[in-house]
Write a protein that holds these residues in place. Structure first.
Motif, short mmCIF file in Angstrom:
data_model
loop_
_atom_site.label_atom_id
_atom_site.label_comp_id
_atom_site.label_asym_id
_atom_site.label_seq_id
_atom_site.Cartn_x
_atom_site.Cartn_y
_atom_site.Cartn_z
N PHE A 111 9.26 -0.64 -5.05
CA PHE A 111 7.92 -0.93 -5.57
C PHE A 111 7.97 -2.26 -6.30
O PHE A 111 8.12 -2.33 -7.51
N GLY A 112 7.87 -3.33 -5.55
CA GLY A 112 7.98 -4.66 -6.13
C GLY A 112 7.17 -5.64 -5.33
O GLY A 112 6.26 -5.27 -4.57
N PRO A 113 7.47 -6.93 -5.46
CA PRO A 113 6.66 -7.96 -4.80
C PRO A 113 6.65 -7.86 -3.28
O PRO A 113 5.60 -8.09 -2.65
N ARG A 114 7.78 -7.52 -2.66
CA ARG A 114 7.79 -7.46 -1.19
C ARG A 114 6.86 -6.37 -0.70
O ARG A 114 6.05 -6.59 0.21
N ARG A 115 6.95 -5.20 -1.27
CA ARG A 115 6.09 -4.08 -0.86
C ARG A 115 4.62 -4.43 -1.09
O ARG A 115 3.78 -4.21 -0.22
N ALA A 116 4.31 -4.98 -2.27
CA ALA A 116 2.92 -5.32 -2.58
C ALA A 116 2.39 -6.36 -1.61
O ALA A 116 1.23 -6.28 -1.16
N PHE A 117 3.21 -7.34 -1.26
CA PHE A 117 2.80 -8.40 -0.35
C PHE A 117 2.53 -7.84 1.05
O PHE A 117 1.50 -8.16 1.66
N LEU A 118 3.42 -7.01 1.55
CA LEU A 118 3.25 -6.45 2.89
C LEU A 118 2.04 -5.52 2.95
O LEU A 118 1.33 -5.48 3.96
N ARG A 119 1.79 -4.79 1.89
CA ARG A 119 0.60 -3.92 1.86
C ARG A 119 -0.67 -4.76 1.75
O ARG A 119 -1.70 -4.41 2.31
N TRP A 120 -0.58 -5.87 1.03
CA TRP A 120 -1.74 -6.76 0.93
C TRP A 120 -2.11 -7.37 2.27
O TRP A 120 -3.30 -7.50 2.59
N ILE A 121 -1.11 -7.69 3.06
CA ILE A 121 -1.37 -8.30 4.37
C ILE A 121 -2.28 -7.40 5.20
O ILE A 121 -3.23 -7.87 5.84
N GLU A 122 -2.02 -6.10 5.18
CA GLU A 122 -2.83 -5.20 6.01
C GLU A 122 -3.82 -4.37 5.20
O GLU A 122 -4.36 -3.37 5.70
N ASP A 123 -4.08 -4.77 3.95
CA ASP A 123 -5.05 -4.09 3.09
C ASP A 123 -4.72 -2.61 2.98
O ASP A 123 -5.60 -1.74 3.05
N ALA A 124 -3.44 -2.30 2.78
CA ALA A 124 -3.01 -0.91 2.74
C ALA A 124 -3.50 -0.17 1.50
O ALA A 124 -3.48 1.06 1.47
N ASP A 125 -3.90 -0.89 0.48
CA ASP A 125 -4.40 -0.24 -0.73
C ASP A 125 -5.92 -0.10 -0.72
O ASP A 125 -6.50 0.39 -1.69
N GLY A 126 -6.55 -0.54 0.38
CA GLY A 126 -8.00 -0.46 0.43
C GLY A 126 -8.54 0.20 1.68
O GLY A 126 -9.58 0.85 1.65
N ALA A 127 -7.84 0.09 2.80
CA ALA A 127 -8.31 0.64 4.06
C ALA A 127 -7.53 1.90 4.43
O ALA A 127 -6.39 2.11 3.99
N THR A 128 -8.12 2.76 5.24
CA THR A 128 -7.45 3.97 5.69
C THR A 128 -6.40 3.65 6.74
O THR A 128 -6.37 2.55 7.30
N VAL A 129 -5.55 4.63 7.02
CA VAL A 129 -4.56 4.47 8.08
C VAL A 129 -5.25 4.16 9.40
O VAL A 129 -4.82 3.28 10.16
N ALA A 130 -6.34 4.86 9.69
CA ALA A 130 -7.05 4.65 10.95
C ALA A 130 -7.54 3.21 11.06
O ALA A 130 -7.34 2.55 12.09
N ALA A 131 -8.18 2.73 10.00
CA ALA A 131 -8.72 1.37 10.04
C ALA A 131 -7.60 0.34 10.15
O ALA A 131 -7.71 -0.64 10.88
N ARG A 132 -6.51 0.56 9.43
CA ARG A 132 -5.42 -0.41 9.45
C ARG A 132 -4.71 -0.44 10.79
O ARG A 132 -4.39 -1.50 11.32
#
Length: 402
Positions: A111-132
């Motif tokens: 749980f650090g910058p790499r994880r946050a960056f990769l999740r940001w790329i695909e909007d993993a903290d805002g979009a559903t699995v289906a949408a992503r």
């Protein structure tokens, strides 16, 4: 009668959404689920993630031959008493959700910058699995400075990334130099398009013509951090509210040796000089960072900090080096020089300074004599106004030397 249409998350989990690619459940992802459920440090024996929840029922332990499992125990229609084989079949129907868990919890992990960056790329903290997953199937593009990063998902739920210069968007891969080692980026960032050394890695002078066409989560992070050092780490600190900003005065008070002279610039006469430095060095046209440092904790600068996605937490080495030179130049005593210029010549001198400051000299065509900074117009002005010693208007810089 209740509406039986699945939600986006349920559709992604079961694979019923026509926009979500067909995902196979790889054995390593399923083994990771059993490993997580069999963790002796987790007494709940339950795995919860978007799209699925799995628990061990009874007294059995995950991985035991007689273990039984429950899928979505808190849901409206829990599936109980599942054998390991049954569980695999059930999770295979929700392969998108399971592989999403596996990618971020096991492949990326920390749980650090790499994880946050990769999740940001695909909007993993805002979009559903289906949408992503639907978006990833087509390719999700993100901009990071002058980089264009494209994320995709394979039929096993793995993430693959392409990194190229934004100016090369749409250029076929075969026309670019292909790289697969993140360390190759060290050579890419050294020189600009004209072969000149780049002292500031976040300057908007990154050359194109290259591509990292197919790298994994770890490699894409290392590639971006090599091209733009510490930008992801500082971006993440800012998102977490932990960005430690070192303002101008604090930074300059730490300077010593040949750079200690900068401290003499602060003599209680205001901070206008720092505005000049920030305007010269920290504009978006000169640096892709967004300046967050000010004069001090209580005094903001009058110059805008820019629009970059990643923050600048302190005056960089380029700013410090330039400030040292300007400190010495500004210590000179002002003098009055008298020149005679036509209005057009005055405007031409202003145009020349603007063109040099904005880096537009190479854009001005030789035939465009309407442009004040045109090379022939500048040469004509020099021929007319400079004496044989290079003095403007024949006026020496130091009259006492005459």
């Amino acid at each position: 009668m209740a509406d039986s249409t699945p939600t986006a998350s349920e559709a992604a989990a079961t694979g019923d959404d026509p926009d979500v690619p067909d995902i196979d459940l790889p054995s390593d992802a399923f083994d990771a689920v059993l490993d997580e459920l069999g963790d002796p440090d987790d007494p709940d024996d339950e795995l919860r993630f978007e799209g699925f929840t799995v628990a061990v029922s009874g007294d059995g332990r995950a991985g035991d031959a007689d273990a039984r499992y429950v899928l979505d125990p808190a849901g409206d229609d829990p599936r109980t008493g599942l054998s390991e084989r049954d569980l695999h079949a059930a999770l295979a129907e929700r392969a998108a959700a399971v592989t999403d868990w596996y990618v971020f919890e096991r492949v990326v992990g920390e749980f650090g910058p790499r994880r946050a960056f990769l999740r940001w790329i695909e909007d993993a903290d805002g979009a559903t699995v289906a949408a992503r997953y639907a978006a990833l199937a087509a390719g999700v593009e993100r901009a990071w400075g002058q980089l264009r990063i494209t994320a995709r998902v394979t039929d096993r739920g793995e993430r693959r990334y392409e990194v190229r210069h934004e100016a090369d968007a749409g250029v076929p891969r075969e026309e670019l130099t292909v790289h697969d080692d993140p360390l190759d980026a060290r050579d890419i960032v050294k020189l600009d398009e004209r072969g000149r050394y780049r002292p500031l890695k976040t300057a908007p002078t990154l050359r194109g013509g290259w591509i990292f066409p197919d790298v994994g989560p770890k490699a894409v992070y290392e590639t971006v951090e090599t091209i733009y050092p510490a930008t992801i780490a500082n971006w993440h600190r800012e998102r977490e509210g932990e960005l430690d900003v070192s303002h101008w005065r604090e930074t300059m008070e730490r300077q010593s040796g040949i750079y200690g002279v900068i401290r003499t610039w602060d003599r209680g006469e205001g901070y206008e000089h720092v505005n000049w430095v920030a305007e010269a060095c920290c504009d978006d046209s000169q640096c892709l960072k967004r300046r967050e440092w000010e004069y001090d904790d209580e005094t903001d600068l009058d110059v805008d900090g820019g629009d970059g996605v990643f923050p600048c937490r302190e005056p960089c080495s380029v700013v410090v080096s330039a400030a040292r030179k300007w400190t010495r130049l500004e210590s000179e005593q002002s003098r009055t020089y008298a020149f005679e210029l036509t209005p057009s010549e005055k405007e031409q001198l202003e145009a020349i300074v603007d063109a040099v400051a904005d880096g537009r000299i190479d854009e001005i065509r030789e035939a465009d004599t309407k442009e004040g900074a045109n090379r022939y117009r500048a040469r004509f002005l020099r021929a007319k106004l400079f004496d044989e010693d290079g003095n403007l208007g024949g006026v020496p810089t130091d009259p006492d030397d005459e």
